[in-house]
Structures are given as structure tokens and as C-alpha cells.
Design an enzyme around this catalytic site. Structure first.
Site, short mmCIF file in Angstrom:
data_model
loop_
_atom_site.label_atom_id
_atom_site.label_comp_id
_atom_site.label_asym_id
_atom_site.label_seq_id
_atom_site.Cartn_x
_atom_site.Cartn_y
_atom_site.Cartn_z
N LYS A 53 0.77 -1.17 -0.01
CA LYS A 53 0.05 0.04 -0.01
C LYS A 53 0.70 1.11 -0.41
O LYS A 53 0.65 2.21 -1.47
CB LYS A 53 -1.07 0.43 1.57
CG LYS A 53 -2.30 -0.86 0.94
CD LYS A 53 -2.81 -1.21 2.30
CE LYS A 53 -3.78 -2.25 2.35
NZ LYS A 53 -4.59 -2.46 3.23
N GLN A 97 -4.74 -1.55 9.63
CA GLN A 97 -4.72 -3.09 8.76
C GLN A 97 -5.34 -3.81 9.95
O GLN A 97 -5.08 -4.03 11.00
CB GLN A 97 -3.16 -2.97 8.38
CG GLN A 97 -2.63 -4.45 7.67
CD GLN A 97 -3.59 -4.31 6.98
OE1 GLN A 97 -3.41 -3.96 5.99
NE2 GLN A 97 -3.73 -5.12 6.12
N ASP A 120 -10.69 2.77 3.82
CA ASP A 120 -11.17 1.77 3.68
C ASP A 120 -12.75 2.06 3.75
O ASP A 120 -12.99 0.48 3.16
CB ASP A 120 -10.96 1.05 4.77
CG ASP A 120 -9.85 0.55 4.74
OD1 ASP A 120 -8.88 -0.62 4.00
OD2 ASP A 120 -9.12 -0.18 6.26
N1 GUN Z 1 -6.73 -6.72 5.62
C1 GUN Z 1 -6.95 -7.22 4.60
N2 GUN Z 1 -7.31 -6.67 4.22
C2 GUN Z 1 -7.90 -5.44 4.52
C3 GUN Z 1 -8.18 -4.00 4.06
O1 GUN Z 1 -9.47 -4.03 3.37
N3 GUN Z 1 -8.12 -2.96 5.20
C4 GUN Z 1 -7.85 -3.52 6.63
N4 GUN Z 1 -7.62 -1.87 7.15
N5 GUN Z 1 -7.26 -4.32 6.85
C5 GUN Z 1 -6.89 -5.46 5.79
#
Ligand code: GUN
Length: 285
Positions: A53, A97, A120
Site C-alpha cells: 500500500k 490494518q 477503507d
Molecule cells: N486486511 C485485509 N484486507 C484489509 C483491508 O482492505 N483493509 C484493512 N484495513 N485491513 C485489511
């Protein structure tokens, strides 16, 4: 029939280029978009995702900051950090996350993130707006799936869409988005009886369950569009989706591969969300 592959890598490049241009425009107006990612603990998969990311954000010119905290961080400490980020005007998007360590309530943390900085789109306020059909920040994977369907020019109106999986992150929001495009939507899950009855009638099949290769060609309608959200590592180290690719691609008209399908789209849409939030905060959209 042999399905055409929906190339998530290619489509995500297109999205990222659009985002890059928007970022350039914002920067020229003195508004540099910034995403802050918070990672608690040392889950290996999360570390890979977060690095990815970060790298992708930088590539499109988004400032990216990752705060790494030890697994022992308390819920209160994390709440305080999120509040600080909410108040920090230089931060436009916040992502915590998941998964979080067991002693921290994911729901409390998500609800602490300002809905205006919710990169998100997981905050109940934003999910509620989505449900109400109002403009809002949309969770990344569902938004990426919709973009893929748009890219192949698939008309959803009146079609049977079947979603397998009812998570708040993928299943529920993608069902809502498909419904908003006038598809007839069915959500299936682990307690669904006679799953094949539904999958066999699906013009669009979205599979988001996290079970390696559980859906096979025999369960799919001839000519269906198959979207595979799963990423599972088999014992031999091979990455596979929730769909058995080989048999499914004999029957489907379009199919997403794993890797290189939905995964890259999720990251691209996160960057898209960061720019969207930045513009909102500055009254540009
Ligand atoms: N863990 C796995 N996928 C995601 C996501 O799309 N966002 C977040 N914050 N954590 C994740």
C-alpha cells in the site's frame, strides 16, 4: 467455452494513472494528499499488504506514512493514536490494518476513525450511507469489483448476481452496490442450503469466502462472469482463489485470475479513496 481473463493488474494501472493525475492537480493547488497506515503487531501477511500500500501510494504521488506498533499496544493507546490522526490536518486518509490483535476491539477502532478520513470505508456511518444509496467512500474491494465489471462493459440491470460471503468488508457492500445497479442479488454463506441452486443461476458470481478452490466449473452457469476475491496459499506454496480456475474458465465468459485479479484493484481503490477524501475535506467535490 474458454473465459476471457479480467486483467486486474491492467485495470488497476488505469485507475492509478487517473489517481496520479488527480494527485498532481491537488498538489498544484497546495493540497498534497496523505495516507497514514497503522499496523499493529507483526502478522507477516499484513506486513506485505502494508508495504504494498505504501509503495503504491508513493508511486502515484500520495504521501504515505506507516505507523508500526508492537503487538502489545493497548486498545486505549490505539484509540488515542487514531484520535490524534483525526485531528492532524496533514492526514487525509487513515487505514488501520486488520486483523488487529485479539485484545483490541476492531469495531471500536473503526468507529474511532473519523468518517471523513475513513480510507477503507468501513466506518458504520459510511456503510450506512452506502446502504441508503447516498454518495460516500466505498470499501476498496467492492469498489474495485464494480470497476472491473464496468471495464468489461457488463450491464447489470436485471441480471442475477450471486455473492458468496457476507463479510462487512466485501460480501455485504458488494451486494449493495450490485443492487444499486439494478441486479437481482442473492447473498449466500456458510449456512446456505443447496448452494449450487444459486450459483447455477448466477449471471455474475462473486466469491469471497476464503476457502481455496471451493467453487468449480460444474457449479457455474454457462457464460457467467466470475469474480474471485479469495487469496489462499496452498500447502505447496501456490496462491489460489476461492474458485477452481481451470474448471471455471471452461464455463465462464469472463473470469478474474488469482493473483492479478481483484487484489491489485483493492490497492488502486484505496488510493482512489484517499484522493476522494482529500477533495471532500477541501470542499472540492
Ligand atoms: N486486511 C485485509 N484486507 C484489509 C483491508 O482492505 N483493509 C484493512 N484495513 N485491513 C485489511
Amino acid at each position: 467455452m474458454s473465459a476471457i481473463i479480467i486483467d486486474g493488474k491492467e485495470i488497476s494501472k488505469k485507475v492509478k494513472e487517473e489517481v496520479r493525475l488527480e494527485v498532481e492537480k491537488l498538489k498544484s493547488q497546495g493540497i498534497p494528499p496523505k495516507l497514514t497506515v497503522v499496523l499493529v503487531g507483526d502478522d507477516p501477511a499484513s506486513q506485505v499488504y502494508v508495504r504494498n500500500k505504501e509503495k503504491s501510494a508513493r508511486k502515484v504521488g500520495i504521501e504515505s506514512d506507516t505507523i508500526r506498533l508492537p503487538a502489545e499496544t493497548s486498545e486505549e493507546e490505539l484509540v488515542e493514536l487514531v484520535k490524534k490522526l483525526n485531528d492532524d490536518e496533514s492526514v487525509n486518509g487513515i487505514l488501520v490494518q486488520l486483523p488487529l490483535p485479539d485484545h483490541i476491539s476492531k469495531d471500536r477502532i473503526i468507529e474511532t476513525i473519523s468518517p471523513m478520513k475513513d480510507a477503507d470505508g468501513f466506518h458504520p456511518y459510511n456503510l450506512g450511507r452506502l446502504m441508503a444509496g447516498l454518495e460516500t467512500v466505498i470499501p476498496c474491494t467492492p469498489n474495485g469489483i464494480m470497476r472491473m465489471l464496468d471495464e468489461i462493459g457488463f450491464e447489470l440491470k436485471g441480471k442475477n448476481a450471486v455473492v458468496i460471503g457476507r463479510s462487512v468488508i466485501v460480501g455485504k457492500p458488494v451486494a449493495q452496490l450490485l443492487l444499486s445497479r439494478h441486479a437481482t442479488v442473492t447473498t449466500c454463506h456458510s449456512r446456505t442450503k443447496n448452494l449450487e441452486f444459486y450459483t447455477k443461476n448466477a449471471d455474475v458470481l462473486v466469491v469471497a469466502v476464503g476457502r481455496p478452490e471451493m467453487i468449480r466449473g460444474e457449479q457455474i452457469k454457462e457464460g457467467a462472469v466470475v469474480i474471485d476475491v479469495g487469496i489462499n496459499r496452498k500447502e505447496d506454496g501456490k496462491l489460489v482463489g476461492d474458485v477452481h480456475f481451470e474448471s471455471a474458465s471452461e464455463v465462464a465468459s469472463w473470469i478474474t485470475p488469482v493473483p492479478g485479479g481483484v487484489g491489485p484493484m483493492t490497492v488502486a481503490m484505496l488510493l482512489y479513496n484517499t484522493v476522494y477524501l482529500t477533495k471532500k475535506q477541501h470542499g472540492i467535490v
